[in-house]
Design an enzyme around this catalytic site. Sequence first.
Site, PDB file in Angstrom:
ATOM      1  N   SER A  14       6.491   2.326   5.759  1.00  0.00           N
ATOM      2  CA  SER A  14       6.300   3.406   6.728  1.00  0.00           C
ATOM      3  C   SER A  14       6.574   2.953   8.159  1.00  0.00           C
ATOM      4  O   SER A  14       7.204   3.671   8.940  1.00  0.00           O
ATOM      5  CB  SER A  14       4.889   3.980   6.611  1.00  0.00           C
ATOM      6  N   TRP A  15       6.126   1.750   8.519  1.00  0.00           N
ATOM      7  CA  TRP A  15       6.347   1.279   9.893  1.00  0.00           C
ATOM      8  C   TRP A  15       7.825   0.958  10.107  1.00  0.00           C
ATOM      9  O   TRP A  15       8.377   1.221  11.181  1.00  0.00           O
ATOM     10  CB  TRP A  15       5.459   0.079  10.188  1.00  0.00           C
ATOM     11  N   ARG A  35      14.907  -4.004  -0.657  1.00  0.00           N
ATOM     12  CA  ARG A  35      15.026  -4.883  -1.822  1.00  0.00           C
ATOM     13  C   ARG A  35      15.620  -4.150  -3.018  1.00  0.00           C
ATOM     14  O   ARG A  35      16.314  -4.740  -3.839  1.00  0.00           O
ATOM     15  CB  ARG A  35      13.654  -5.447  -2.198  1.00  0.00           C
ATOM     16  N   LYS A 109       2.194  -7.835  12.051  1.00  0.00           N
ATOM     17  CA  LYS A 109       0.756  -7.793  12.323  1.00  0.00           C
ATOM     18  C   LYS A 109      -0.049  -8.471  11.214  1.00  0.00           C
ATOM     19  O   LYS A 109      -0.973  -7.888  10.646  1.00  0.00           O
ATOM     20  CB  LYS A 109       0.275  -6.342  12.527  1.00  0.00           C
ATOM     21  N   GLY A 139       0.932  -2.484  19.024  1.00  0.00           N
ATOM     22  CA  GLY A 139       0.570  -1.075  19.197  1.00  0.00           C
ATOM     23  C   GLY A 139      -0.087  -0.800  20.538  1.00  0.00           C
ATOM     24  O   GLY A 139       0.138  -1.548  21.487  1.00  0.00           O
ATOM     25  N   ALA A 143       2.617   4.894  12.345  1.00  0.00           N
ATOM     26  CA  ALA A 143       3.910   5.413  11.903  1.00  0.00           C
ATOM     27  C   ALA A 143       3.884   6.928  11.712  1.00  0.00           C
ATOM     28  O   ALA A 143       4.858   7.623  12.004  1.00  0.00           O
ATOM     29  CB  ALA A 143       4.305   4.726  10.594  1.00  0.00           C
ATOM     30  N   LYS A 194      -7.709  -7.142  14.680  1.00  0.00           N
ATOM     31  CA  LYS A 194      -8.126  -5.735  14.753  1.00  0.00           C
ATOM     32  C   LYS A 194      -8.088  -5.090  13.376  1.00  0.00           C
ATOM     33  O   LYS A 194      -8.844  -4.145  13.107  1.00  0.00           O
ATOM     34  CB  LYS A 194      -7.287  -4.970  15.780  1.00  0.00           C
ATOM     35  N   ASN A 259      -6.248   0.082   6.870  1.00  0.00           N
ATOM     36  CA  ASN A 259      -7.327  -0.899   6.811  1.00  0.00           C
ATOM     37  C   ASN A 259      -8.687  -0.219   6.837  1.00  0.00           C
ATOM     38  O   ASN A 259      -9.600  -0.592   6.093  1.00  0.00           O
ATOM     39  CB  ASN A 259      -7.200  -1.888   7.972  1.00  0.00           C
ATOM     40  N   VAL A 282      -0.373  -1.678   1.413  1.00  0.00           N
ATOM     41  CA  VAL A 282      -0.994  -2.964   1.706  1.00  0.00           C
ATOM     42  C   VAL A 282      -1.918  -2.841   2.909  1.00  0.00           C
ATOM     43  O   VAL A 282      -1.508  -2.358   3.968  1.00  0.00           O
ATOM     44  CB  VAL A 282       0.081  -4.035   1.988  1.00  0.00           C
TER      45      VAL A 282
END
Length: 331
Positions: A14-15, A35, A109, A139, A143, A194, A259, A282
Amino acid sequence: MDKKQRIAIIGSGSWATALAKMLMHNVEGFNWYFRSEDNIKLFKKYKHNPKYLRAVEFETERIDFYSDINEIAENSDILIFVIPSAFLKDAVKDLTVDISQKFIVSAIKGIVPDDNTIVGEFFHERFNVPFESIGVIAGPCHAEEVARELLSYLTIACPDIKKARQFAFNLECPFIRTHISEDIYGTEYSSVIKNIISLASGIAHGLRYGDNFQAVLISNGIQEIKRFVDTVHPITRDIKSSAYLGDLLVTGYSQFSRNRTFGMMIGKGYSTRSAMLEMHMVAEGYYAVKCIKEINERYNVNMPITDAVYNILYENISPSIELRLLTEHLR
C-alpha cells in the site's frame, strides 16, 4: 540528481502504491518492482494494484514493470525500497548489481532483523552505499489518505541536504508537502519506535483503556523516543516536529494504523499468529520491538513501553497484567 534520473520503487504494498501515485504527478515515467509476474499482468490489465489501494488508477504505459531485482537496479538511478524490514534481506539476497553509486531511499520504517541496523546502515554496510547517498522518507502519512488525495506531509531526510531537496521534488504535488532533514538516524529510529508505541496504544484500546490513558501513553511515548534517539545518535533535533511527534500521533490514533490494529487484536485476546493471519498485512512493530529490545541492551535507555510490548508479544505475559504494571511507570 535531477528529474531525468530514472526512479524505481522496490515493493508492491500500500505504501509503495501511494508513493507511485505521488510520482505520477511529477515524472514522465518510473520503474516498479513486483516479485509476482502474475500481479504485474493483473496490474497492466486493470490499471491498478491488484492487492492494495485498488481505487487508485494508473497510466500503466508510463510505468516499466520488473520482476527481476537486478534488472530494475541496473536500469534505475534512484531506488526507493518499500519492503517490510523483516523481508528486506531475503528480497536483496540475489542483488548483484553495483548500487553503491545510486541514491537509495528507505520508505520502510523498520529495523533489519538479526543485523539490528536501520535500513540506511544496512545498505551502507552490505552494498557500500555512502551515507550521503541514503535518504529516508518519514511521515506522518498514511497510504489510504494519499489515495484519497487528502493533504499530507512528508519529511525527506538525507545527510546531503541538496540531494534530499532534489528528491523531495519528485513527491511534491497538490496533496503532498515536504520538509527536509539531515537526521536519517533519528527519523528512522523514531519511525520504528512509534510503531511499538502504536502497538501499545492498540493493546490499551483492546483492553478498554480510555482516551485519558491514551493521552498519557502517547506523551510518554514521545519521551521514550527522544531518550532513545538522543542516546543512539546525539544531535540537535526538535522531537516535537512532524517527523517525530506527528508520525507518532497518526500511528497511535489513526484507524488506518496497522500497528494499532494489531495491538488492539492482541488486547482483545488474539494470539500474535492469529492476529497476523487475520490482518493480511505486516505490522512492523511486531518485529521492531524485538530488535529495539536487543539494541537497547547496549544503551540501557529507560523504555518502559517498549519493554511492556516486548513482554506481551515475546514473553507471553498477559496484556492486562503487563499494562497494569506499565501504568505505574507513566507520568
